[in-house]
Enzyme design. Structure first.
Site, PDB file in Angstrom:
ATOM      1  N   HIS A  66      53.416  65.525  15.978  1.00 48.01           N
ATOM      2  CA  HIS A  66      52.191  64.722  15.877  1.00 48.01           C
ATOM      3  C   HIS A  66      51.751  64.261  17.270  1.00 48.01           C
ATOM      4  O   HIS A  66      50.577  64.413  17.652  1.00 48.01           O
ATOM      5  CB  HIS A  66      52.462  63.517  14.965  1.00 48.01           C
ATOM      6  CG  HIS A  66      51.343  62.532  14.860  1.00 48.01           C
ATOM      7  ND1 HIS A  66      50.599  62.369  13.710  1.00 48.01           N
ATOM      8  CD2 HIS A  66      50.833  61.644  15.754  1.00 48.01           C
ATOM      9  CE1 HIS A  66      49.689  61.434  13.906  1.00 48.01           C
ATOM     10  NE2 HIS A  66      49.819  60.975  15.132  1.00 48.01           N
ATOM     11  N   GLU A  67      52.690  63.699  18.036  1.00 55.37           N
ATOM     12  CA  GLU A  67      52.358  63.194  19.370  1.00 55.37           C
ATOM     13  C   GLU A  67      52.057  64.322  20.349  1.00 55.37           C
ATOM     14  O   GLU A  67      51.205  64.187  21.232  1.00 55.37           O
ATOM     15  CB  GLU A  67      53.502  62.321  19.902  1.00 55.37           C
ATOM     16  CG  GLU A  67      53.683  61.011  19.153  1.00 55.37           C
ATOM     17  CD  GLU A  67      52.425  60.149  19.147  1.00 55.37           C
ATOM     18  OE1 GLU A  67      51.676  60.191  20.138  1.00 55.37           O
ATOM     19  OE2 GLU A  67      52.192  59.458  18.144  1.00 55.37           O
ATOM     20  N   HIS A  70      48.441  65.306  20.242  1.00 61.27           N
ATOM     21  CA  HIS A  70      47.618  64.421  21.068  1.00 61.27           C
ATOM     22  C   HIS A  70      47.727  64.810  22.543  1.00 61.27           C
ATOM     23  O   HIS A  70      46.727  64.943  23.252  1.00 61.27           O
ATOM     24  CB  HIS A  70      48.092  62.969  20.922  1.00 61.27           C
ATOM     25  CG  HIS A  70      47.761  62.335  19.618  1.00 61.27           C
ATOM     26  ND1 HIS A  70      46.512  62.382  19.039  1.00 61.27           N
ATOM     27  CD2 HIS A  70      48.534  61.592  18.787  1.00 61.27           C
ATOM     28  CE1 HIS A  70      46.535  61.701  17.896  1.00 61.27           C
ATOM     29  NE2 HIS A  70      47.746  61.222  17.722  1.00 61.27           N
TER      30      HIS A  70
END
Length: 372
Positions: A66-67, A70
């Site tokens: 998820h990170e 980003h």
């Protein structure tokens, strides 16, 4: 810097905060004692603990993915991302600057929830194949990962900073108002409301449902409430200190310790006389390194008189000193990321000043008071 390095991916260092160890154990414990014993067929005993460790590891791998989504999109937008930090409440991509446009903000922010929802869909499809059931407890692990990634994706879409939904809200407000600072303030207030809402929900869980999970919901709400204003304060700091150079704020003259001084001299002539936790070390007129209170505390007291500073200092080669013309905001953010209170300012190998976080925050306070 708090924590330890786990790995490096695409030039981005993945850090584990000490608080992560606590939550990892808590997740394993809750899975082994609550989730797996309640599934059909139930899994108990050592097998439940083994599956708990596997599921918890895959959960945090999902958070990392998820990170990373980003971070990689931020890098494509020209924003440096030195590290990703996994901590008590999940993870955070530490970006060196804010996106340059609302469109870039939306792309970077939306990547995380979309990735989590994509992982949830992937785990769902995996369950449909029946392949996980070929491994003992595999379908339970994959079912858990599907549900948790779905929850993670939807939760992050809540419209309040620092959640991804809050960043999307900020981008929309930024595009409408043309003012990033104002948009951040509004999205931060929305984040505080989300935090209060979660605290209320957690209290309701405790009182009505008598669920200990309410404590966790309250803690998440408190974290969101506190973090909601941090983005605005960071942006305000950048705005008020923009245009300043290190030379305008650095302290002079510099109190430097000769590299041949003994630790006895260091203690009595420097640490006991001046309120600083570290000092630059000089070799003649040249910068040689930094020495801190923690370093001298690591040497037995009876060895101070015969131990020179150069033996315990952090050498100049391991330090990235500041230059007089460095941008003040960039320098301050480097100090925060490196968790250092003071950095030497070096020009031509010579120590010409020292910048402390306290001096920068004093300037910020003055500028903030005058702007209000």
């Amino acid at each position: 810097m708090r924590g330890f390095s786990l790995m490096q991916i695409a030039g981005i260092r993945v850090m584990i905060d000490p608080s992560w160890l606590f939550i990892f154990f808590l997740v394993v414990w809750s899975l082994a004692t609550g989730y797996f014993p309640d599934v059909e067929p139930p899994v108990r005993g050592p097998a439940a603990w083994v599956l708990g460790v596997v599921a918890a590891a895959l959960l945090f791998a999902s958070v990392l993915v998820h990170e990373l989504s980003h971070a990689l999109l931020a890098k494509r937008a020209g924003i440096a991302v030195p590290r990703i930090r996994l901590f008590l409440f999940g993870g955070v991509s530490e970006m060196a600057s804010a996106p340059q446009s609302p469109a870039a903000e939306v792309r970077i922010a939306a990547a995380g929830p979309l990735t989590s929802l994509g992982l949830a869909a992937l785990f769902f499809l995996l369950l449909l194949t029946g392949a996980p059931s070929m491994v003992y407890g595999g379908d339970h692990v994959i079912g858990y990962l599907m549900a948790i990634n779905l929850a993670l994706g939807l939760f992050n879409l809540l419209p309040g900073l620092p959640l991804d939904g809050g960043r999307i809200l900020r981008a929309w407000l930024w595009a409408r108002r043309g003012d990033l600072l104002s948009a951040t303030r509004t999205a931060g207030r929305a984040g505080s409301l989300v935090g209060f809402g979660l605290m209320g929900l957690g209290l309701l869980q405790l009182v009505v449902g008598r669920s200990l999970g309410g404590i966790w919901t309250i803690l998440i709400g408190m974290f969101l409430h506190q973090a909601a204003g941090a983005g605005y304060e960071t942006l305000l700091l950048r705005d008020l200190l923009s245009g300043f150079r290190v030379r305008e704020v650095m302290s002079q003259p510099v109190i430097a310790v000769p590299e041949h001084a003994s630790l006895e001299e260091l203690a009595h002539e420097y640490f006991f006389r001046h309120p600083h936790g570290s000092y630059p070390v000089a070799s003649g007129a040249l910068f040689a390194g930094m020495v801190s209170l923690e370093q001298i505390k690591g040497v037995p007291r009876d060895e101070w008189a015969r131990t020179p500073v150069r033996l315990i200092m952090t050498p100049a080669a391991s330090i990235r000193p500041l230059r007089p013309d460095d941008d003040l905001v960039t320098a301050f953010e480097a100090m925060v990321r490196g968790d250092v209170g003071r950095l030497p300012v070096v020009d031509g190998g010579r120590i010409v000043g020292i910048l402390s976080r306290r001096d920068v925050m004093q300037l910020f306070k003055i500028r903030s008071d005058l702007a209000s």
